[in-house]
Design an enzyme around this catalytic site. Structure first.
Site, PDB file in Angstrom:
ATOM      1  N   GLU A 103       0.818  -1.221   0.000  1.00 18.79           N
ATOM      2  CA  GLU A 103       0.000   0.000   0.000  1.00 18.79           C
ATOM      3  C   GLU A 103       0.849   1.266   0.000  1.00 18.79           C
ATOM      4  O   GLU A 103       0.514   2.255  -0.652  1.00 18.79           O
ATOM      5  CB  GLU A 103      -0.970  -0.002   1.191  1.00 18.79           C
ATOM      6  CG  GLU A 103      -2.116  -0.995   1.057  1.00 18.79           C
ATOM      7  CD  GLU A 103      -1.718  -2.432   1.369  1.00 18.79           C
ATOM      8  OE1 GLU A 103      -0.609  -2.637   1.917  1.00 18.79           O
ATOM      9  OE2 GLU A 103      -2.507  -3.343   1.073  1.00 18.79           O
TER      10      GLU A 103
ATOM     11  N   PRO B   5      -0.598   1.231   6.211  1.00 23.38           N
ATOM     12  CA  PRO B   5       0.752   1.248   5.637  1.00 23.38           C
ATOM     13  C   PRO B   5       0.972   2.436   4.694  1.00 23.38           C
ATOM     14  O   PRO B   5       2.111   2.818   4.452  1.00 23.38           O
ATOM     15  CB  PRO B   5       0.821  -0.065   4.847  1.00 23.38           C
ATOM     16  CG  PRO B   5      -0.296  -0.900   5.335  1.00 23.38           C
ATOM     17  CD  PRO B   5      -1.348   0.014   5.883  1.00 23.38           C
TER      18      PRO B   5
ATOM     19  N   HIS C  72     -11.714  -4.714   7.508  1.00 20.42           N
ATOM     20  CA  HIS C  72     -12.394  -4.502   6.230  1.00 20.42           C
ATOM     21  C   HIS C  72     -13.682  -3.706   6.439  1.00 20.42           C
ATOM     22  O   HIS C  72     -14.533  -3.675   5.566  1.00 20.42           O
ATOM     23  CB  HIS C  72     -12.776  -5.840   5.579  1.00 20.42           C
ATOM     24  CG  HIS C  72     -11.633  -6.612   5.014  1.00 20.42           C
ATOM     25  ND1 HIS C  72     -10.570  -7.034   5.767  1.00 20.42           N
ATOM     26  CD2 HIS C  72     -11.395  -7.059   3.757  1.00 20.42           C
ATOM     27  CE1 HIS C  72      -9.732  -7.719   4.990  1.00 20.42           C
ATOM     28  NE2 HIS C  72     -10.211  -7.739   3.763  1.00 20.42           N
TER      29      HIS C  72
END
Lengths: 378, 324
Positions: free
Chosen positions: B60, B89, B129
């Site tokens: 990421e 990240p 998520h």
């Protein structure tokens, strides 16, 4: 089933002008016989390095006398910066620095006083002039390498014959972004050169504690890119390796890695005291390998330089450095508007305009609207 | 006019802008061949090629950092971070670089890019998520943050975001990715960043929300007695947000309930409530109320609906605020 050897790697170390200033005549020429550096070029680059050193020395004194904030000296690493900067094409290739390669940035058109302005606490030191192809100094470690990969990627997408070259230290090779940048660069074969100035120390942490790898250069093997180690205090070796890497990238050969083995002769920054963690003998040994001393010995042996020329150059460099400081210190303090005006492109969000007005007109209190009051209530 | 889901509207905006502007490139994990894990970029690689719809390595920070470089060098990248939980990240690149470049170079280096991020809970997804981290990015100077809740708004806001000269974080409420269709014009149109939308007009109370919570608010409105007149405002843009829209409404209604799924403490609702007490103090007939997530980790999905605000909680808060 026999065990097969599926990969082997070899890391070469390139040195052309050794510690005794002896030149390897063969390596000092390209295969076609042209010199890696002509005498005129060596002379010019040597004098330039001395001028850069003079600004660096004066910057240190400015901090010590309270005229500038923290400053990271570049002393001892000039051959690495100048060699890489020389190999890159000014106005074409893009430099993506950290903060210990001033000489490369200046070579590519950044006015010298910009760097001082940065360390004097003024963002205008990062306001790269139009046509100067570089990003500003990058304070966090290793993060800029991803920008270099992205810039190089844009060159590739647009089919421009341009290369990005990014500078970082040995400490940066422990950062995740170092690995992500290298991986993206090689996965997409972008024209990017990764130039590590291994100056042996990441503030107080020595190179051997930073990583168990025997060389920094070998880290690039994992990313499938050409990699080499050079004597970073040898201008010839740096120019040769950098030219190789940059021209390979320009020709579509993808990214390369260079580990320039050098030494940070000064403290990490003016806020640091390296005597706390490193041996004076080590520093002394590296002082003898100072790239300026080596290049001067080489030029003197070739009768291209002498003490009188050196004295004249030293005077001239000092005067020029003083002039750079005068320029930086002569710039008026920024207006408080500046901290607002560049947060976004104009027009600013209404709330930011209000906050800007608060600072401009009510420095001892709140703008009435900021406090939720009408002008009458205030 | 075609009917589209939120996913289709975003896809249509991306295709349209890539057609119009060759500087636009999409990069991210699984965005190419696979069309994204939510299929938002479905078909775009086939249409525009692997050099413009790019499957990147799984990193990421690498996606965000190289997108910054692309933007600096004159491209208009649209990085996708697969789920909001994986912004972590990339946080350093987004906040310490993308957001800062214009300011720290006094305008010399800018980062025009749109970071697309599926956002929010309610789809029974695994850990990290389902979060709602918008406040973190709203609080970061130099970033614009939007969170459209409808297909029409998503297309118009996405076109604005891509054309914006600064970095924009584009949160996509995944819970309503496919929950309904609405008419979305095929032609080019933009919705200015910073403008809220009044969904239902009313005189007694102002209900403020964004993302998928807008639909919990709509559901709540259906359960209220007919004599309660509630004005529902979808913020759409979270930074800059539309102060005038909520102030004008609350000056009229005197009451306000703010609904968001992010944790309550220092959530964007806290800022909106503060603005309202600054600007509408003498109009307020009741304390501004918040219906928000709790200050806890977003639970795994067995408890996710207990965490998230819902129509019942909203209706109850509206009733209490009106009865104050």
């Amino acid at each position: 089933m026999p065990v097969k050897n599926v990969y082997e790697a070899r890391i070469e170390h390139l040195q052309i002008l050794d510690e005794e200033a002896r030149l390897d005549e063969k390596l000092a020429k390209w295969p076609d016989g042209r010199p890696v550096l002509t005498d005129a070029e060596v002379l010019e680059l040597y004098q330039y390095m001395v001028r850069c050193r003079a600004v660096d020395d004066l910057a240190f004194k400015l901090q010590r006398s309270g005229r500038m904030g923290t400053y990271p000296q570049n002393r001892g690493q000039e051959a690495a910066a100048v060699g890489a900067g020389f190999a890159a094409k000014r106005g074409v290739d893009y430099l993506v620095p950290c903060y210990r390669e001033n000489a490369a940035l200046w070579m590519h058109g950044l006015p010298m006083h910009y760097v001082l302005l940065h360390w004097m606490g003024d963002e205008r030191g990062n306001q790269i002039p139009d046509g100067v192809c570089q990003t500003p100094l990058c304070i966090p470690i290793g993060t800029q390498m991803l920008h270099a990969t992205g810039i190089a990627w844009a060159f590739k997408m647009r089919k421009e014959a341009r290369v990005a070259i990014t500078f970082f230290g040995d400490g940066a090779t422990s950062e995740g972004d170092f690995h992500e940048a290298m991986n993206f660069a090689s996965a997409f074969q972008v024209p990017c050169v990764f130039f590590c100035q291994n100056n042996q120390w990441a503030i107080s942490v020595p190179r051997e504690s930073q990583t168990a790898s025997e060389t920094i250069a070998q880290k690039a093997v994992a990313y499938g890119m050409p990699t080499t180690q050079v004597d970073g205090n040898d201008l010839f070796a740096v120019v040769r390796a950098s030219t190789d890497a940059i021209e390979r990238a320009r020709a579509g050969g993808g990214p390369s890695f260079i580990e320039a083995v050098t030494y940070r002769l000064a403290d990490h920054t003016t806020a640091d005291d390296a005597r706390r963690y490193r041996d004076a003998k080590e520093v002394e040994a590296w002082q003898k390998r100072d790239p300026l001393i080596r290049l001067r010995s080489y030029l003197q042996a070739r009768k291209l330089w002498d003490d009188a020329k050196q004295a004249a150059l030293d005077d001239e460099a000092k005067a020029a450095a003083t002039e750079v400081v005068r320029t930086a210190e002569g710039i008026e303090a920024p207006s408080t508007d500046e901290m607002f005006d560049y947060t976004f492109a104009a027009p600013l969000p209404a709330e930011l305009e209000l906050q800007k007005r608060t600072l401009q007109t009510h420095s001892l209190g709140q703008d009435p609207a900021q406090a939720g009051l009408s002008a009458q209530q205030a | 006019m075609p009917l589209m889901t939120l996913v289709q509207a975003i896809n249509s905006a991306l295709a349209q802008e890539m057609e119009r502007d060759e500087r636009v490139v999409i990069l991210g994990e699984d965005v190419g061949l696979n069309g994204g894990v939510f299929r938002v970029t479905d078909g775009l690689q086939a249409k525009f090629g692997p050099d413009r719809v790019i499957d990147t390595p799984l990193a990421e920070s690498g996606i965000m950092g190289t997108a910054i470089g692309l933007a600096m060098a004159g491209m208009r990248p649209i990085p996708e971070i697969q789920f909001e939980g994986f912004l972590g990240p990339a946080y350093d690149q987004l906040c310490n670089h993308a957001a800062r470049y214009r300011s720290r170079t006094r305008g010399a280096v800018t980062v025009p890019m749109t970071v697309r991020v599926p956002w929010g809970g309610g789809i029974h997804a695994p850990e990290l998520h389902s979060d709602s981290p918008e406040t973190i990015y709203v609080h970061q100077p130099g970033l614009k943050v939007v969170c459209p809740s409808t297909p029409y708004d998503a297309k118009g806001l996405l076109l604005s975001a891509i054309r914006d000269p600064d970095p924009v974080v584009f949160f996509e409420p995944k819970r309503v990715y496919r929950s309904f269709k609405e008419e979305v014009p095929e032609e080019d149109y933009t919705i200015p960043i910073g403008q809220a939308k009044v969904l239902t007009e009313g005189t007694d109370l102002t209900l403020v929300s964004w993302g998928s919570m807008v639909f919990q608010c709509l559901e709540a409105l259906d359960t209220l007695p007919d004599d309660m007149s509630v004005e529902l405002i979808d913020m759409r843009s979270l930074y800059p947000f539309d102060t005038d829209a909520i102030v004008q409404s609350v000056e009229k209604t005197g009451r306000c309930v703010i609904v968001h799924e992010a944790p309550k403490t220092c959530g964007l609702g806290a800022e909106l409530a503060t603005v309202l007490q600054e600007r509408c103090f003498l109009h307020l007939k009741a304390p501004v109320q918040r219906v928000a997530g709790f200050d806890v980790m977003m639970p795994y999905y067995k408890l996710e609906l207990d965490y998230l605000p819902n129509a019942q909680k909203v209706a109850q808060a509206v009733g209490q605020c009106l009865a104050y």
